[in-house]
Structures are given as structure tokens and as C-alpha cells.
Design a protein around this motif. Structure first.
Motif, PDB file in Angstrom:
ATOM      1  N   GLY A   1       0.796  -1.225   0.000  1.00 35.63           N
ATOM      2  CA  GLY A   1       0.000   0.000   0.000  1.00 35.63           C
ATOM      3  C   GLY A   1       0.822   1.265   0.000  1.00 35.63           C
ATOM      4  O   GLY A   1       0.264   2.367  -0.015  1.00 35.63           O
ATOM      5  N   THR A   2       2.133   1.143  -0.002  1.00 32.65           N
ATOM      6  CA  THR A   2       2.978   2.332   0.080  1.00 32.65           C
ATOM      7  C   THR A   2       3.161   3.038  -1.259  1.00 32.65           C
ATOM      8  O   THR A   2       3.553   4.197  -1.305  1.00 32.65           O
ATOM      9  CB  THR A   2       4.358   1.982   0.650  1.00 32.65           C
ATOM     10  N   SER A   3       2.895   2.315  -2.340  1.00 38.19           N
ATOM     11  CA  SER A   3       3.039   2.905  -3.671  1.00 38.19           C
ATOM     12  C   SER A   3       1.728   2.791  -4.431  1.00 38.19           C
ATOM     13  O   SER A   3       1.098   1.730  -4.424  1.00 38.19           O
ATOM     14  CB  SER A   3       4.136   2.195  -4.465  1.00 38.19           C
ATOM     15  N   THR A   4       1.334   3.885  -5.056  1.00 39.75           N
ATOM     16  CA  THR A   4       0.136   3.891  -5.879  1.00 39.75           C
ATOM     17  C   THR A   4       0.450   4.514  -7.235  1.00 39.75           C
ATOM     18  O   THR A   4       1.381   5.313  -7.367  1.00 39.75           O
ATOM     19  CB  THR A   4      -1.012   4.669  -5.214  1.00 39.75           C
ATOM     20  N   TYR A   5      -0.332   4.145  -8.219  1.00 39.44           N
ATOM     21  CA  TYR A   5      -0.116   4.570  -9.596  1.00 39.44           C
ATOM     22  C   TYR A   5      -1.479   4.880 -10.198  1.00 39.44           C
ATOM     23  O   TYR A   5      -2.447   4.149  -9.952  1.00 39.44           O
ATOM     24  CB  TYR A   5       0.563   3.454 -10.396  1.00 39.44           C
ATOM     25  N   PHE A   6      -1.540   5.932 -10.999  1.00 43.51           N
ATOM     26  CA  PHE A   6      -2.824   6.356 -11.546  1.00 43.51           C
ATOM     27  C   PHE A   6      -2.705   6.722 -13.013  1.00 43.51           C
ATOM     28  O   PHE A   6      -1.675   7.232 -13.461  1.00 43.51           O
ATOM     29  CB  PHE A   6      -3.359   7.566 -10.775  1.00 43.51           C
ATOM     30  N   ALA A   7      -3.774   6.485 -13.741  1.00 46.75           N
ATOM     31  CA  ALA A   7      -3.881   6.993 -15.094  1.00 46.75           C
ATOM     32  C   ALA A   7      -3.956   8.518 -15.028  1.00 46.75           C
ATOM     33  O   ALA A   7      -4.500   9.086 -14.071  1.00 46.75           O
ATOM     34  CB  ALA A   7      -5.118   6.438 -15.773  1.00 46.75           C
ATOM     35  N   ASP A   8      -3.438   9.167 -16.037  1.00 45.89           N
ATOM     36  CA  ASP A   8      -3.440  10.635 -16.058  1.00 45.89           C
ATOM     37  C   ASP A   8      -4.856  11.187 -15.951  1.00 45.89           C
ATOM     38  O   ASP A   8      -5.075  12.242 -15.354  1.00 45.89           O
ATOM     39  CB  ASP A   8      -2.781  11.139 -17.338  1.00 45.89           C
ATOM     40  N   SER A   9      -5.811  10.461 -16.499  1.00 42.60           N
ATOM     41  CA  SER A   9      -7.189  10.944 -16.527  1.00 42.60           C
ATOM     42  C   SER A   9      -7.838  11.000 -15.148  1.00 42.60           C
ATOM     43  O   SER A   9      -8.843  11.699 -14.980  1.00 42.60           O
ATOM     44  CB  SER A   9      -8.035  10.059 -17.451  1.00 42.60           C
ATOM     45  N   VAL A  10      -7.279  10.286 -14.177  1.00 42.25           N
ATOM     46  CA  VAL A  10      -7.888  10.274 -12.842  1.00 42.25           C
ATOM     47  C   VAL A  10      -6.951  10.817 -11.775  1.00 42.25           C
ATOM     48  O   VAL A  10      -7.361  10.964 -10.616  1.00 42.25           O
ATOM     49  CB  VAL A  10      -8.338   8.850 -12.447  1.00 42.25           C
ATOM     50  N   LYS A  11      -5.735  11.131 -12.143  1.00 42.54           N
ATOM     51  CA  LYS A  11      -4.745  11.595 -11.180  1.00 42.54           C
ATOM     52  C   LYS A  11      -5.247  12.870 -10.495  1.00 42.54           C
ATOM     53  O   LYS A  11      -5.753  13.786 -11.142  1.00 42.54           O
ATOM     54  CB  LYS A  11      -3.425  11.846 -11.898  1.00 42.54           C
ATOM     55  N   GLY A  12      -5.124  12.896  -9.188  1.00 39.21           N
ATOM     56  CA  GLY A  12      -5.587  14.046  -8.418  1.00 39.21           C
ATOM     57  C   GLY A  12      -7.039  13.955  -7.994  1.00 39.21           C
ATOM     58  O   GLY A  12      -7.484  14.732  -7.140  1.00 39.21           O
ATOM     59  N   ARG A  13      -7.790  13.042  -8.595  1.00 44.06           N
ATOM     60  CA  ARG A  13      -9.214  12.879  -8.245  1.00 44.06           C
ATOM     61  C   ARG A  13      -9.482  11.550  -7.532  1.00 44.06           C
ATOM     62  O   ARG A  13     -10.392  11.459  -6.712  1.00 44.06           O
ATOM     63  CB  ARG A  13     -10.076  12.944  -9.503  1.00 44.06           C
ATOM     64  N   PHE A  14      -8.714  10.526  -7.869  1.00 38.67           N
ATOM     65  CA  PHE A  14      -8.909   9.189  -7.295  1.00 38.67           C
ATOM     66  C   PHE A  14      -7.769   8.881  -6.327  1.00 38.67           C
ATOM     67  O   PHE A  14      -6.628   9.284  -6.534  1.00 38.67           O
ATOM     68  CB  PHE A  14      -8.930   8.134  -8.382  1.00 38.67           C
ATOM     69  N   THR A  15      -8.089   8.143  -5.293  1.00 40.39           N
ATOM     70  CA  THR A  15      -7.074   7.590  -4.407  1.00 40.39           C
ATOM     71  C   THR A  15      -7.312   6.093  -4.246  1.00 40.39           C
ATOM     72  O   THR A  15      -8.450   5.615  -4.363  1.00 40.39           O
ATOM     73  CB  THR A  15      -7.071   8.259  -3.028  1.00 40.39           C
ATOM     74  N   PHE A  16      -6.246   5.370  -3.967  1.00 41.93           N
ATOM     75  CA  PHE A  16      -6.285   3.913  -3.882  1.00 41.93           C
ATOM     76  C   PHE A  16      -5.648   3.521  -2.553  1.00 41.93           C
ATOM     77  O   PHE A  16      -4.543   3.970  -2.237  1.00 41.93           O
ATOM     78  CB  PHE A  16      -5.497   3.328  -5.048  1.00 41.93           C
ATOM     79  N   SER A  17      -6.354   2.713  -1.794  1.00 46.17           N
ATOM     80  CA  SER A  17      -5.818   2.271  -0.516  1.00 46.17           C
ATOM     81  C   SER A  17      -6.168   0.801  -0.319  1.00 46.17           C
ATOM     82  O   SER A  17      -6.950   0.225  -1.073  1.00 46.17           O
ATOM     83  CB  SER A  17      -6.401   3.110   0.628  1.00 46.17           C
ATOM     84  N   ARG A  18      -5.566   0.205   0.692  1.00 48.59           N
ATOM     85  CA  ARG A  18      -5.862  -1.195   0.974  1.00 48.59           C
ATOM     86  C   ARG A  18      -5.787  -1.448   2.464  1.00 48.59           C
ATOM     87  O   ARG A  18      -5.044  -0.762   3.181  1.00 48.59           O
ATOM     88  CB  ARG A  18      -4.932  -2.130   0.202  1.00 48.59           C
ATOM     89  N   ASP A  19      -6.553  -2.436   2.888  1.00 47.56           N
ATOM     90  CA  ASP A  19      -6.539  -2.905   4.265  1.00 47.56           C
ATOM     91  C   ASP A  19      -6.249  -4.397   4.197  1.00 47.56           C
ATOM     92  O   ASP A  19      -7.158  -5.202   3.955  1.00 47.56           O
ATOM     93  CB  ASP A  19      -7.881  -2.623   4.940  1.00 47.56           C
ATOM     94  N   ASN A  20      -4.994  -4.748   4.386  1.00 44.82           N
ATOM     95  CA  ASN A  20      -4.621  -6.156   4.228  1.00 44.82           C
ATOM     96  C   ASN A  20      -5.220  -7.048   5.315  1.00 44.82           C
ATOM     97  O   ASN A  20      -5.399  -8.250   5.097  1.00 44.82           O
ATOM     98  CB  ASN A  20      -3.105  -6.289   4.192  1.00 44.82           C
ATOM     99  N   ALA A  21      -5.548  -6.475   6.446  1.00 42.90           N
ATOM    100  CA  ALA A  21      -6.198  -7.267   7.488  1.00 42.90           C
ATOM    101  C   ALA A  21      -7.593  -7.717   7.052  1.00 42.90           C
ATOM    102  O   ALA A  21      -8.104  -8.733   7.524  1.00 42.90           O
ATOM    103  CB  ALA A  21      -6.282  -6.464   8.780  1.00 42.90           C
TER     104      ALA A  21
END
Length: 125
Positions: free
Chosen positions: A55-75
Motif C-alpha cells: 500500500g505504500t506505492s500507488t499509480y494512476f492513469a493521467d485521466s484520474v490523477k488528483g481525483r482518485f485515491t487507492f488504498s488497501r486494508d490487508n487485514a
């Protein structure tokens, strides 16, 4: 065999927000990267976002960058895509997927091996 189940899609007005969830069961997910792709009618499936296993690194398409966030809860074996400032062009079926292995690309659908069934996101103008 990994099962991925997306939820959280729906109909929203432009400028609104949605949070998609993808819950995994039945196999290894916590030590793999994950991604979101989308497919609009008449278009090819396209990369939206990806996240490393930690979860420390995220990558986004240019079309959604700044609007979308990506997170995870491995538990909870779950990943989340927070979508803000939605636009009509974000309308699509959204799919989550598990990255095949550590050196696989984050951006290419062929580097993901398990996929969810998809959840519809519709943004009205």
C-alpha cells in the motif's frame, strides 16, 4: 483460487464521489499488488489505478490523477478506490484485479491474473 468481489458502484451526478471496494477471498491477495481497470461501452478496458502489496506505492492513469485515491486494508483483504470530482467520462464498468507477480507491470491488464465481476459506475451530467 482467488475470488474478487467489487461493490460500491452506482449512479452519481458530476462532481460527486463514490468509493469502490474489492474484497478478496480464497487465496493469496495480501502479498500481491492490485489494480483497478474500467471499460466503457464500445471501448477497450483501460488502466485506472494500481497499488503495491504494502500500500505504500500507488499509480494512476493521467485521466484520474488528483481525483482518485487507492488504498488497501490487508487485514480485511480489501482494496478501496475513492473517486472524487467524478465526470461523465468516468462512466464505465470498474474491475479490480490481482497482480500476477512482483515484477509484473502495474499498467497492463495481461499482468493481472484474477478479476472481479465488475461494478457499474454511472456519472450523469
Amino acid at each position: 483460487q482467488v475470488q474478487l468481489v467489487e461493490s460500491g458502484g452506482g449512479l452519481v451526478q458530476a462532481g460527486g464521489s463514490l468509493r469502490l471496494s474489492c474484497a478478496a477471498s480464497g487465496g493469496t491477495f495480501n502479498n500481491r499488488g492490485a489494480g483497478w481497470f474500467r471499460q466503457a461501452p464500445g471501448k477497450e478496458r483501460e488502466f485506472v489505478a494500481a497499488i503495491s502489496w504494502s500500500g505504500t506505492s500507488t499509480y494512476f492513469a493521467d485521466s484520474v490523477k488528483g481525483r482518485f485515491t487507492f488504498s488497501r486494508d490487508n487485514a480485511k483483504n480489501t482494496v478501496y478506490l475513492q473517486m472524487n470530482s467524478l465526470k461523465p467520462e468516468d462512466t464505465a464498468v470498474y474491475y479490480c484485479a490481482r497482480r500476477k507477480y512482483a515484477r509484473a507491470s502495474y499498467y497492463t491488464s495481461s499482468d493481472y491474473d484474477y478479476w472481479g465481476q465488475g461494478t457499474q459506475v454511472t456519472v450523469s451530467s
